[in-house]
Design an enzyme around this catalytic site. Sequence first.
Site, PDB file in Angstrom:
ATOM      1  NE  ARG A  98     -26.339  10.517  37.770  1.00 25.94           N
ATOM      2  CZ  ARG A  98     -24.642  11.072  37.783  1.00 25.94           C
ATOM      3  NH1 ARG A  98     -24.484  12.242  37.490  1.00 25.94           N
ATOM      4  NH2 ARG A  98     -24.257   9.845  36.752  1.00 25.94           N
ATOM      5  CE  LYS A 133     -30.754  37.963  35.555  1.00 31.82           C
ATOM      6  NZ  LYS A 133     -29.872  38.372  34.373  1.00 31.82           N
ATOM      7  CE  LYS A 165     -33.461  44.339  38.459  1.00 34.59           C
ATOM      8  NZ  LYS A 165     -32.230  44.163  38.533  1.00 34.59           N
ATOM      9  CD  GLU A 195     -32.127  47.994  36.576  1.00 30.49           C
ATOM     10  OE1 GLU A 195     -33.007  48.177  35.650  1.00 30.49           O
ATOM     11  OE2 GLU A 195     -31.789  46.339  36.993  1.00 30.49           O
ATOM     12  CG  ASP A 216     -28.939  47.399  33.510  1.00 28.49           C
ATOM     13  OD1 ASP A 216     -28.573  46.356  33.572  1.00 28.49           O
ATOM     14  OD2 ASP A 216     -29.934  47.083  32.825  1.00 28.49           O
TER      15      ASP A 216
END
Length: 277
Positions: A98, A133, A165, A195, A216
Amino acid sequence: MDAYLLDPLLDRFIHEDLEHGDITTDAIFTDKDQSHAYFTAREPLVAAGMAKVAWPIFSKLNPKTTYGRVLQDGKYADKGDILLELIGPTRALLRGERVALNLVQRLCGIATLTAAFVAAVDGLDVKIVDTRKTTPGLRMLEKYAVRVGGGSNHRFSLSDGVMIKDNHIAACGSITDAVKRVRKLVPHTINIEVETDTMAQVEECLACRVGVIMLDNMDTKTMEEAVKLIDGRAVIEASGGVSLDTVRAIAETGVDVISVGGLTHSAPACDIGMDWC
């Protein structure tokens, strides 16, 4: 992937599942029992991690475990193809089944999705890259799967590069002030990426002479305008809402890099089975 980085991860994954032992397997089989099994693709996929991730799990459980046939990372498999052949102590094969399947199903899913994005921009001078992410604890493996699928990696961590950002800009007050503060502390060897979501911000980045400008969530018309304005003075990255339906049109605007968070956070796991001989 270096073994000294991978080994501790695999040890933790094995311990999570095995913990105090496998009461079912230990009750049925002895250390003398031997078996022969295959990992089999139950759908078309791009192989990832068979020799580097799956087999080491079984080897850790019993060093006498060996493998025969194995499909190399990055190779395509059709439904029914053998991905990995395992020979060894029955207890080791059952204990590791597994954990190994969970990992390679995830990695093959990422590699397969990445390969689809790369194919969608075939012939264009653009890179498909991932983002941060990723699943906590699996970043190294998931970013490896992106490379297996033909993509490239963005930052591995916050310490890998400067990326200013929207929230940095909002908290600081402006792109110009944020860049000035960064340049006071960051070595010249580290590039600065910012960004942007408006043409005014792109112009501000050019005035600050940043190395990478991220466009973006811009529409393709605005991206084309931004690419013309930048005119080679910075690397251009497109990001935000990129899908297989939109990625080629984005690439055709002339950007250098397209980052796709979905490569890791939304890739469906591939269906792989472990079949006994």
